[in-house]
Every structure is written in structure tokens, then in C-alpha cells.
Scaffold this motif. Sequence first.
Motif, PDB file in Angstrom:
ATOM      1  N   GLN A 120      -1.507   6.445   1.067  1.00  0.00           N
ATOM      2  CA  GLN A 120      -0.547   7.172   0.235  1.00  0.00           C
ATOM      3  C   GLN A 120      -0.365   8.604   0.745  1.00  0.00           C
ATOM      4  O   GLN A 120       0.758   9.114   0.833  1.00  0.00           O
ATOM      5  CB  GLN A 120      -1.016   7.188  -1.233  1.00  0.00           C
ATOM      6  N   THR A 121      -1.478   9.243   1.124  1.00  0.00           N
ATOM      7  CA  THR A 121      -1.401  10.616   1.615  1.00  0.00           C
ATOM      8  C   THR A 121      -0.626  10.663   2.938  1.00  0.00           C
ATOM      9  O   THR A 121       0.257  11.515   3.121  1.00  0.00           O
ATOM     10  CB  THR A 121      -2.823  11.192   1.820  1.00  0.00           C
ATOM     11  N   ALA A 123       1.583   8.616   4.010  1.00  0.00           N
ATOM     12  CA  ALA A 123       3.001   8.329   3.736  1.00  0.00           C
ATOM     13  C   ALA A 123       3.694   9.583   3.209  1.00  0.00           C
ATOM     14  O   ALA A 123       4.794   9.948   3.670  1.00  0.00           O
ATOM     15  CB  ALA A 123       3.120   7.191   2.730  1.00  0.00           C
ATOM     16  N   THR A 124       3.053  10.267   2.275  1.00  0.00           N
ATOM     17  CA  THR A 124       3.654  11.472   1.688  1.00  0.00           C
ATOM     18  C   THR A 124       3.842  12.543   2.757  1.00  0.00           C
ATOM     19  O   THR A 124       4.889  13.204   2.815  1.00  0.00           O
ATOM     20  CB  THR A 124       2.756  12.013   0.544  1.00  0.00           C
ATOM     21  N   TRP A 128       7.546  10.081   3.126  1.00  0.00           N
ATOM     22  CA  TRP A 128       7.798   8.775   2.540  1.00  0.00           C
ATOM     23  C   TRP A 128       6.788   8.523   1.413  1.00  0.00           C
ATOM     24  O   TRP A 128       6.084   9.408   0.989  1.00  0.00           O
ATOM     25  CB  TRP A 128       7.687   7.668   3.598  1.00  0.00           C
ATOM     26  N   ARG A 129       6.721   7.278   0.978  1.00  0.00           N
ATOM     27  CA  ARG A 129       5.785   6.904  -0.075  1.00  0.00           C
ATOM     28  C   ARG A 129       5.345   5.471   0.176  1.00  0.00           C
ATOM     29  O   ARG A 129       6.132   4.665   0.699  1.00  0.00           O
ATOM     30  CB  ARG A 129       6.529   6.979  -1.409  1.00  0.00           C
ATOM     31  N   TYR A 130       4.096   5.125  -0.186  1.00  0.00           N
ATOM     32  CA  TYR A 130       3.668   3.736  -0.069  1.00  0.00           C
ATOM     33  C   TYR A 130       3.991   3.032  -1.394  1.00  0.00           C
ATOM     34  O   TYR A 130       3.746   3.580  -2.477  1.00  0.00           O
ATOM     35  CB  TYR A 130       2.174   3.665   0.254  1.00  0.00           C
ATOM     36  N   ASP A 133       0.564   0.885  -5.775  1.00  0.00           N
ATOM     37  CA  ASP A 133      -0.413   1.821  -6.330  1.00  0.00           C
ATOM     38  C   ASP A 133      -1.279   1.070  -7.339  1.00  0.00           C
ATOM     39  O   ASP A 133      -0.783   0.172  -8.034  1.00  0.00           O
ATOM     40  CB  ASP A 133       0.289   2.995  -7.020  1.00  0.00           C
ATOM     41  N   HIS A 158       8.745  -2.474  -6.225  1.00  0.00           N
ATOM     42  CA  HIS A 158       8.466  -2.585  -4.787  1.00  0.00           C
ATOM     43  C   HIS A 158       7.732  -3.865  -4.389  1.00  0.00           C
ATOM     44  O   HIS A 158       7.466  -4.076  -3.209  1.00  0.00           O
ATOM     45  CB  HIS A 158       7.651  -1.367  -4.327  1.00  0.00           C
ATOM     46  N   LEU A 214       7.068   1.704   4.437  1.00  0.00           N
ATOM     47  CA  LEU A 214       7.015   2.706   3.377  1.00  0.00           C
ATOM     48  C   LEU A 214       8.334   2.681   2.607  1.00  0.00           C
ATOM     49  O   LEU A 214       9.322   2.112   3.073  1.00  0.00           O
ATOM     50  CB  LEU A 214       6.759   4.087   3.988  1.00  0.00           C
ATOM     51  N   PRO A 217      10.695   8.328  -1.048  1.00  0.00           N
ATOM     52  CA  PRO A 217       9.941   9.047  -2.082  1.00  0.00           C
ATOM     53  C   PRO A 217      10.818   9.295  -3.306  1.00  0.00           C
ATOM     54  O   PRO A 217      12.033   9.414  -3.175  1.00  0.00           O
ATOM     55  CB  PRO A 217       9.589  10.368  -1.393  1.00  0.00           C
ATOM     56  N   GLU A 249       9.990   1.849 -12.569  1.00  0.00           N
ATOM     57  CA  GLU A 249       8.894   1.467 -11.673  1.00  0.00           C
ATOM     58  C   GLU A 249       7.717   0.841 -12.390  1.00  0.00           C
ATOM     59  O   GLU A 249       6.949   0.090 -11.796  1.00  0.00           O
ATOM     60  CB  GLU A 249       8.364   2.700 -10.927  1.00  0.00           C
TER      61      GLU A 249
END
Length: 457
Positions: A120-121, A123-124, A128-130, A133, A158, A214, A217, A249
Amino acid sequence: MDVSVRFLDDLRDAVGPQHVLTDADVVAGYTSDWTGRFVGSTPGVVRPSNVVEVAAIIEACRRADVALVPQGGNTGLVGGSVPLAGELVLSTERMTAITDVDADSGQLTAGAGATLAAVQTAATEAGWRYGVDLAARDSATVGGMIATNAGGLRVIRHGSTRRQVLGVEAVTGSGRVIRRLDGLVKDNTGYDLAGLLCGSEGTLGIVCRARLALVAPPIGVVTALLGFADIESAVRAGGLLRRSVAGLEAVEMVLAPGAFLVSEVTGSSPVLDPIPPVQLLVEAVGPPDPTDSLSAVIDEVDGVLAVAVATDARRSQALWHVRDAHTEAIARVGIPLKFDVTLPSRRLAGFCREVVDAVAEVTSRSQTWLFGHLADGNVHVNVTGWTTAEAERIERAVLARVAEAGGSISAEHGIGTAKRAWLTTNRGTPDVEVMAAIKRALDPDGICNPGVLLPLD
Ligand SMILES: Cc1cc2nc3c(=O)[nH]c(=O)nc-3n(C[C@H](O)[C@H](O)[C@H](O)COP(=O)(O)OP(=O)(O)OC[C@H]3O[C@@H](n4cnc5c(N)ncnc54)[C@H](O)[C@@H]3O)c2cc1C
């Protein structure tokens, strides 16, 4: 399981002596699961750092006829990651590298032992974002999440882990290295081997690395906690939210007993006070900013007793707390029997009532805790206060009700050792026979997690 000196020497040759752990006190840390319910023993823990070393371990196991259990973060909840029959443990804790981060295509390659939080880190940091979660993010690993096809808190938007995986590098139980890490979005060249490994629970081979897609965001996040008098109202609200809120989400459900427990165990004040019988934790993201559209839909929802809304990260975390802290709070009451089931949404409310009564009929000393991912029809049924003599009857009471209601006995945690006796009831003989044939093809010697997933012969 007894292993020879020669076998341990082969492992030492493969990974270096310091990465073959045999000291009883040290290996003890790898022999019980997160819940404390499943406790095994092992002759050793081997810690490879790459695919070549994994392949050498597989070869050594085949030669010596030694079974192994792959272990990532050990947060799995169905007893799949611990050596219950004295197997060797293959820990991925050294395979943590995250490489080839591509900010243009929104992809990265992660080692099997990289934690979800690390992905996650990364990706950010790449803008982007994973997409996946879950509350075990600081320990759960990429390999474990692929092996269990982990779902989590954002499946409605997602999908589960399978949808994020573009390719894997893995070693099958037969020692073959398969590798497809180029990140091709379109690739119709035969069987989807990466997809096959998703949900295979370590029974077909060892995932070493994965190419992950990914997602964009969020710009603007709004979180809301809604209180209801009953589950029926919450299910109806879930339907309305899903069809009306773009960027929805999460629609998570907690019930009053669990919410009281979280407050008591963590010493936190409930956000909705008095605690309503049912709460939905709802989250929507932009662009465009979803605050107004979510508020407008909430105004239309019938039966809302109380609402709290957050648009900043700190307040949002406070709203999430009641949901995020559930698993850990229940574990503090006692070792839980865990059921992770999906129901058709029209059967959800009835099931939640009936299952509590069904467990109480087996033993009045037990407590049944229900929470879960409402939008996916996925309820986590946790039972505490049981005795070993009662466990099987409780299992039958819960899972028989799931089968009657047309549900699945595992929505996201997998089958592990805990549910293997129920696989044929749930999937039917033809499906299970095909799974067994795949297992024989990829793991002909039966060395990869032999105690997991498939029913005993
Ligand atoms: C607080 C908490 C919250 C959770 N919330 C969720 C949730 O919302 N959704 C959800 O789906 N799950 C959830 N889980 C369950 C768990 O986190 C997931 O199943 C996760 O995917 C397990 O990852 P792990 O690295 O800990 O795997 P482990 O527990 O180490 O292993 C799980 C399985 O994968 C196999 N395995 C591990 N690594 C590999 C590898 N490299 N190659 C092949 N097989 C491998 C193991 O043999 C085992 O069968 C939660 C657990 C906890 C404790």
C-alpha cells in the motif's frame, strides 16, 4: 515428522545455514496460528530469499519425501499456515522486496513476503493505490493473500486479490518454475496459471513474487456510520447505496454485542451513542467528491436511527475503529471458532438470527459474534466459550444452515484444515475431483500443504 541429517544439510546448502532454524524455542513461534486454535510442531523452518532457493527446497523435499507448509504473515484464520502434522515450515519472511514500480502503467512487483501495508505504501508513493485492504494489513503478505485470494474491505469496488494479480513467479510442487511478471493486461495464451494459484492455499506450489495492478487513488473520501434497528433495514440500505452512490467502496456491518465489546476491550467511546442494534460503515470515494451524493442518498434511506459522517482521515479512522477492531476484540474473549460465510442477500438477516439460536442450542455458555462485509453478503460468525467436545456440533450447526440457505462455507478465508471436511458438501463431487486432479498434476508427490483444502481420501 522425523527428517534426516542429510535433508537438513540439503536445506542449509540451498539457503545458507543461518536460514534453517531448528532450535525448539525459535521454531515454536512458527507452529501456532493467529487465533491460537491450531498448534503443531515442525522439525525446522527454512527461510529462502528467492525463487532459486525455493526450487532447491522443493527438490530436497521431493527427494526426502518431506511435506512442507508455506507460511507468510500467519494471519490466516483456517489453520492453513501451521504444521499440524509435523511438516517443514517454509517462511517467506525474507522475500519482501518491492521492485519494478511503474507509475505509468500502475503496476509493481512484490515479493511473496512483502506485507500488504508495504505494498500500500509503495503504491501511494507511486501516485497509485492498491485495491485490497484488510485489518491484518501490517502482517498479511502478498503470498498469503494470493494463496487465500483475500478479499477485505473494498471488494465491491475492486474485487478480491485475484483481480489485482497480473502474473506470478512460483515453484510448483513438481519443482517447475513458472514466471509471468511482464504485467500484460491482455494475455490470452492458455490456462491462467496465476489465477489458478489464487485461492490454492499453498497446495499447488509456492508463490515467490507477483506482478500487481494498482488502482487510481481516491480524491475525496467520505465515511459514514449509520445506525439501524434491524438487519433487514441495513440490507435494504445496502442495496440502495450500491445502486445510487458512484465510488462506493465499503458497506460493512457490525452488531451491537460486537460494538459493546470493542468499546470495552479498547476503552474507546462509541461514535454512535447509544449503540444501535446494527451499524453500517459506509465509505465512498471520488473523483468527483462523493460527500454530497452520499449525504443525499443517506437522506433517502429508511430506518436510519443515527448518523455520523467523516471527511478527514482522523475522524474517518475513528468511524472505522468499531469495524477494524472486531477480530482482535473477539480474540481477547477466548479462542474463537471462526466461520466466514456468504449468503444470498435475501437470506442474510434470517441467517443471522437463526445461527445465533442454533449455536445456543448446542451450548448456552457460548457467545456468537456476527459482523462482516454486508455488500458482499459475507458474514463472519465467531463463536467463543466452546469446549473441544462441542466444537464439531457447533460447526455442523453453523455450516448446515449455510448450506440450507444456498450460501458458501468460505467467502474469503479459505478452507484450510478447519473446513476441509465440508468442501465436498459445498462444492460437489465433480468439482472436488477436478481439484484433486489439478493437485496431482502440479504436486505429484503431495508435498505442498497436504493437510489443507482437499478432503481426506
Ligand atoms: C485481524 C484480521 C483481519 C482479517 N481480515 C480479513 C479480511 O477482511 N479479508 C480476508 O480475506 N482475510 C482476512 N483475514 C485473514 C488473513 O489476513 C488473510 O487470509 C491473509 O490473506 C493471510 O495472509 P498471510 O500472509 O498471513 O498468510 P498465512 O496465514 O501465512 O497463510 C495463509 C495460507 O496461504 C498459504 N501461503 C502463505 N504464503 C504462501 C506462498 N508464498 N505461496 C503459497 N502459499 C502460501 C499458507 O500455507 C496458508 O494456507 C484477517 C485476519 C486477521 C488476523
